[in-house]
Scaffold this motif. Structure first.
Motif, mmCIF file in Angstrom:
data_model
loop_
_atom_site.group_PDB
_atom_site.id
_atom_site.type_symbol
_atom_site.label_atom_id
_atom_site.label_comp_id
_atom_site.label_asym_id
_atom_site.label_seq_id
_atom_site.Cartn_x
_atom_site.Cartn_y
_atom_site.Cartn_z
ATOM 1 N N VAL A 237 0.820 -1.215 0.000
ATOM 2 C CA VAL A 237 0.000 0.000 0.000
ATOM 3 C C VAL A 237 0.854 1.264 0.000
ATOM 4 N N ARG B 38 -4.697 3.936 4.080
ATOM 5 C CA ARG B 38 -3.898 2.847 3.517
ATOM 6 C C ARG B 38 -3.526 1.825 4.603
ATOM 7 N N ALA C 77 -4.471 -2.125 4.615
ATOM 8 C CA ALA C 77 -3.505 -3.190 4.904
ATOM 9 C C ALA C 77 -3.983 -4.053 6.062
ATOM 10 N N LEU D 158 -6.279 1.891 -5.391
ATOM 11 C CA LEU D 158 -5.696 0.798 -4.614
ATOM 12 C C LEU D 158 -6.728 -0.298 -4.364
#
Length: 270
Positions: free
Chosen positions: A151, A171, A175, A205
């Motif tokens: 990430v 992020r 994760a 992402l």
């Protein structure tokens, strides 16, 4: 081998469509006389990111909560990653929720703990009683660092979560969700508190994860152009019913405008 007769068309071999990991049929959620969702159908297939749209009060959050057993189902069926959510056995909720990674508008990190430790908490459901007391295994730590690298913030691993920007914290939250090795990801307004540039990077992402890992992602959004740019499909709710369900390639902002027309009642977001 038998040859086809002259002039006969031989049908090409067909590849069966990928079976959905989430299947919702005729879902109704009601509290006494107040109906929040009515007749909702939804499929989520491996590898796709589906944008869930709707005005406040349309039932988006209730639909998401129904997938993890947080709201009572009045009618219909809900299946998530092999779990029959409407008929879970004793202890089944824990197993269901361990298979569903969740990302929220509020990051729900522990500010004083390191970024690495926050990611490791995603493995708590599978850590076992020894590790819960004595810490995480080296394998867990290696995986957490790999996910932070994925990430883009491995260099922040030892810093406290409170020192990160909003985009970086989200992020970390992604994760952490991946740390539990989910079969489905639910992202409820994950970019509502981020500026447009950061919002785009977070959604890219999530779509990358869906594509590369084969994990279906259902992401609740308010901004039409973000849904059209980053989603494979759009499901739009209005007053608890599905008004739109189509690939983004077939839609534009005008086709989605009806989701946000002013309603007569004063329902709050559910």
């Amino acid at each position: 081998m038998t040859l086809a007769a002259a002039g006969t068309t031989v049908p090409a071999a067909t590849v069966p469509p990928t079976l959905p990991l989430v299947t919702v049929r005729d879902l109704r959620v009601a509290y006494d006389e107040h109906v929040v969702l009515d007749g909702v159908d939804l499929d989520l297939r491996p590898g796709e990111m589906v944008a869930l749209l709707g005005a406040s009060g349309s039932g988006k959050s209730t639909l998401m909560r129904s997938l993890t057993g947080f709201v009572p189902v009045s009618r219909g069926s809900v299946r998530v990653a092999g779990h029959d959510v409407t008929n879970l056995p004793r202890g089944g909720l824990r197993t269901l929720r361990s298979d569903v990674g969740q990302v929220f508008q509020q990051f729900h990190l522990i500010p004083r703990l390191s970024v690495l430790t926050n990611v490791l908490t995603g493995a708590l459901h599978g850590a076992g009683p020894v590790n819960l007391v004595g810490g995480f295994s080296s394998a867990h730590r290696v995986r957490a660092l790999q996910l932070l690298d994925r990430v883009g913030i491995a260099h922040k691993a030892e810093e406290p979560a409170r020192s990160l920007s909003g985009g970086q914290q989200q992020r970390v939250a992604i994760a952490r969700a991946l740390m539990q090795q989910p079969k489905v990801i639910l992202a409820d307004e994950p970019v509502a508190s981020l500026d447009p540039k950061l919002a785009g990077s977070v959604l890219r992402l999530l779509r990358q994860i869906a594509t590369e890992d084969g994990i279906p992602v259902l992401v609740s959004l308010h901004v039409l152009h973000l849904a059209l740019e980053h989603g494979d499909r759009v499901v739009g709710l209005r007053q608890g019913r599905v008004l739109v369900s189509a690939p983004t390639a077939r839609l534009d902002a005008a086709a989605l405008a009806g989701l946000y027309e002013e309603e007569d009642d004063d329902d709050h977001d559910l």
